[in-house]
Design a protein around this motif. Structure first.
Motif, PDB file in Angstrom:
ATOM      1  N   ASN A 132      27.301  25.001 -26.490  1.00 20.20           N
ATOM      2  CA  ASN A 132      27.860  24.028 -25.548  1.00 20.20           C
ATOM      3  C   ASN A 132      29.109  24.553 -24.842  1.00 20.20           C
ATOM      4  N   ALA A 133      29.016  25.785 -24.363  1.00 18.47           N
ATOM      5  CA  ALA A 133      30.088  26.390 -23.572  1.00 18.47           C
ATOM      6  C   ALA A 133      29.717  26.273 -22.098  1.00 18.47           C
ATOM      7  N   GLN A 134      30.727  26.033 -21.257  1.00 23.39           N
ATOM      8  CA  GLN A 134      30.512  25.849 -19.823  1.00 23.39           C
ATOM      9  C   GLN A 134      31.321  26.883 -19.058  1.00 23.39           C
ATOM     10  N   PHE A 135      30.707  27.513 -18.070  1.00 23.94           N
ATOM     11  CA  PHE A 135      31.341  28.563 -17.274  1.00 23.94           C
ATOM     12  C   PHE A 135      31.327  28.134 -15.807  1.00 23.94           C
ATOM     13  N   PHE A 136      32.487  27.723 -15.285  1.00 22.15           N
ATOM     14  CA  PHE A 136      32.577  27.168 -13.937  1.00 22.15           C
ATOM     15  C   PHE A 136      33.564  27.933 -13.063  1.00 22.15           C
ATOM     16  N   ASN A 137      33.275  27.997 -11.777  1.00 22.45           N
ATOM     17  CA  ASN A 137      34.223  28.468 -10.750  1.00 22.45           C
ATOM     18  C   ASN A 137      34.725  29.895 -10.955  1.00 22.45           C
ATOM     19  N   SER A 138      33.834  30.802 -11.317  1.00 21.76           N
ATOM     20  CA  SER A 138      34.235  32.204 -11.435  1.00 21.76           C
ATOM     21  C   SER A 138      34.381  32.810 -10.044  1.00 21.76           C
ATOM     22  N   GLY A 139      35.355  33.712  -9.897  1.00 23.77           N
ATOM     23  CA  GLY A 139      35.498  34.460  -8.658  1.00 23.77           C
ATOM     24  C   GLY A 139      34.398  35.491  -8.493  1.00 23.77           C
ATOM     25  N   ALA A 140      33.616  35.719  -9.534  1.00 20.24           N
ATOM     26  CA  ALA A 140      32.502  36.668  -9.497  1.00 20.24           C
ATOM     27  C   ALA A 140      31.335  36.062 -10.290  1.00 20.24           C
TER      28      ALA A 140
ATOM     29  N   GLU B 204      23.269  28.277 -27.327  1.00 20.24           N
ATOM     30  CA  GLU B 204      22.533  27.038 -27.058  1.00 20.24           C
ATOM     31  C   GLU B 204      23.441  26.112 -26.249  1.00 20.24           C
ATOM     32  N   GLY B 205      22.852  25.407 -25.314  1.00 18.26           N
ATOM     33  CA  GLY B 205      23.597  24.435 -24.512  1.00 18.26           C
ATOM     34  C   GLY B 205      24.603  25.051 -23.563  1.00 18.26           C
ATOM     35  N   ILE B 206      24.321  26.243 -23.032  1.00 21.93           N
ATOM     36  CA  ILE B 206      25.246  26.923 -22.123  1.00 21.93           C
ATOM     37  C   ILE B 206      25.010  26.412 -20.703  1.00 21.93           C
ATOM     38  N   LYS B 207      26.101  26.100 -19.993  1.00 24.09           N
ATOM     39  CA  LYS B 207      25.998  25.618 -18.613  1.00 24.09           C
ATOM     40  C   LYS B 207      26.818  26.491 -17.680  1.00 24.09           C
ATOM     41  N   PHE B 208      26.300  26.659 -16.471  1.00 18.14           N
ATOM     42  CA  PHE B 208      26.972  27.436 -15.428  1.00 18.14           C
ATOM     43  C   PHE B 208      27.025  26.606 -14.150  1.00 18.14           C
ATOM     44  N   ALA B 209      28.094  26.771 -13.365  1.00 18.74           N
ATOM     45  CA  ALA B 209      28.165  26.127 -12.048  1.00 18.74           C
ATOM     46  C   ALA B 209      29.224  26.803 -11.191  1.00 18.74           C
ATOM     47  N   ASN B 210      28.930  26.948  -9.907  1.00 14.57           N
ATOM     48  CA  ASN B 210      29.882  27.421  -8.894  1.00 14.57           C
ATOM     49  C   ASN B 210      30.485  28.793  -9.196  1.00 14.57           C
ATOM     50  N   ASN B 211      29.684  29.699  -9.719  1.00 16.46           N
ATOM     51  CA  ASN B 211      30.141  31.075  -9.950  1.00 16.46           C
ATOM     52  C   ASN B 211      29.750  31.892  -8.718  1.00 16.46           C
ATOM     53  N   LYS B 212      30.742  32.446  -8.046  1.00 12.42           N
ATOM     54  CA  LYS B 212      30.586  33.007  -6.703  1.00 12.42           C
ATOM     55  C   LYS B 212      29.421  33.984  -6.548  1.00 12.42           C
ATOM     56  N   LEU B 213      29.277  34.943  -7.477  1.00 14.00           N
ATOM     57  CA  LEU B 213      28.227  35.958  -7.350  1.00 14.00           C
ATOM     58  C   LEU B 213      26.978  35.650  -8.166  1.00 14.00           C
ATOM     59  N   GLY B 214      27.047  34.647  -9.010  1.00 12.37           N
ATOM     60  CA  GLY B 214      25.906  34.268  -9.841  1.00 12.37           C
ATOM     61  C   GLY B 214      26.343  33.944 -11.249  1.00 12.37           C
ATOM     62  N   ASN B 215      25.414  33.488 -12.054  1.00 13.33           N
ATOM     63  CA  ASN B 215      25.752  33.027 -13.399  1.00 13.33           C
ATOM     64  C   ASN B 215      25.831  34.145 -14.432  1.00 13.33           C
ATOM     65  N   VAL B 216      24.780  34.967 -14.523  1.00  7.18           N
ATOM     66  CA  VAL B 216      24.732  36.027 -15.530  1.00  7.18           C
ATOM     67  C   VAL B 216      24.353  37.334 -14.839  1.00  7.18           C
ATOM     68  N   TYR B 217      25.190  38.355 -15.014  1.00  9.26           N
ATOM     69  CA  TYR B 217      24.886  39.681 -14.476  1.00  9.26           C
ATOM     70  C   TYR B 217      24.439  40.566 -15.629  1.00  9.26           C
TER      71      TYR B 217
ATOM     72  N   GLN C  43      20.680  43.178 -12.359  1.00  8.94           N
ATOM     73  CA  GLN C  43      20.139  41.950 -11.782  1.00  8.94           C
ATOM     74  C   GLN C  43      21.010  40.764 -12.148  1.00  8.94           C
ATOM     75  N   THR C  44      20.961  39.755 -11.296  1.00  7.94           N
ATOM     76  CA  THR C  44      21.655  38.498 -11.551  1.00  7.94           C
ATOM     77  C   THR C  44      20.620  37.481 -12.033  1.00  7.94           C
ATOM     78  N   LEU C  45      20.962  36.809 -13.127  1.00  7.53           N
ATOM     79  CA  LEU C  45      20.055  35.838 -13.746  1.00  7.53           C
ATOM     80  C   LEU C  45      20.647  34.439 -13.645  1.00  7.53           C
ATOM     81  N   PRO C  46      19.808  33.409 -13.561  1.00  9.02           N
ATOM     82  CA  PRO C  46      20.332  32.047 -13.462  1.00  9.02           C
ATOM     83  C   PRO C  46      20.941  31.535 -14.763  1.00  9.02           C
ATOM     84  N   GLU C  47      20.493  32.081 -15.894  1.00 15.83           N
ATOM     85  CA  GLU C  47      21.012  31.658 -17.195  1.00 15.83           C
ATOM     86  C   GLU C  47      20.892  32.785 -18.197  1.00 15.83           C
ATOM     87  N   LEU C  48      21.521  32.596 -19.336  1.00 11.93           N
ATOM     88  CA  LEU C  48      21.449  33.585 -20.419  1.00 11.93           C
ATOM     89  C   LEU C  48      20.097  33.473 -21.108  1.00 11.93           C
TER      90      LEU C  48
END
Length: 142
Positions: free
Chosen positions: A89-97, A117-130, A136-141
């Motif tokens: 349940n970790a959230q990763f928001f508003n990364s500059g990359a 488990e329960g990882i959320k991403f939003a508004n990460n400038k270059l993508g969620n997971v590199y 490649q850039t992936l939408p989630e882990l």
């Protein structure tokens, strides 16, 4: 909940001999952010290089990581090779990359040593997971 605020261009490195445990709860999230809240790229991020299991090992649980990604590595969370980390349940928001930079195992398409488990991403400038293995850039882990 607890707030951990970083000054501009600073980062936290969890060395091979170190451990980081962030233990928030559903009703009391831990906030990890820059001193200027929500500014993408203001602080650099967290670089995990540790594979220690002592005292329960590395853990990010019920936390919000916001406003980082200003490191040349380009992610809030950079996971080195041969690490151990549990994320719930970790959230990763508003990364500059990117929200996270990882190296997927080409045989399993997973990050070795990471449980999530329960990882959320939003508004990460270059993508969620590199994924540095495939570039490649992936939408989630995975």
């Amino acid at each position: 909940g607890t707030v951990i605020a970083f000054m501009q261009d600073k980062k936290l490195t969890v060395t091979p001999n170190g451990i980081l445990q962030v233990n928030g709860t559903i009703s009391s999230l831990v906030s990890i952010k820059g001193m200027l809240d929500g500014v993408p790229g203001y602080w650099k991020g967290v670089d995990f290089q540790s594979n220690k299991n002592a005292f329960g090992g590395n853990r990010l649980q019920y936390c919000v990581i916001n406003g980082g990604g200003g490191d040349p590595e380009g992610a809030y969370l950079t996971l080195g090779d041969d690490i151990l980390l549990e994320m719930k349940n970790a959230q990763f928001f508003n990364s500059g990359a990117y929200g996270m930079k990882v190296r997927l195992n080409p045989l399993t398409a997973k990050v070795d040593g990471v449980y999530s488990e329960g990882i959320k991403f939003a508004n990460n400038k270059l993508g969620n997971v590199y994924d540095a293995t495939t570039n490649q850039t992936l939408p989630e882990l995975p």
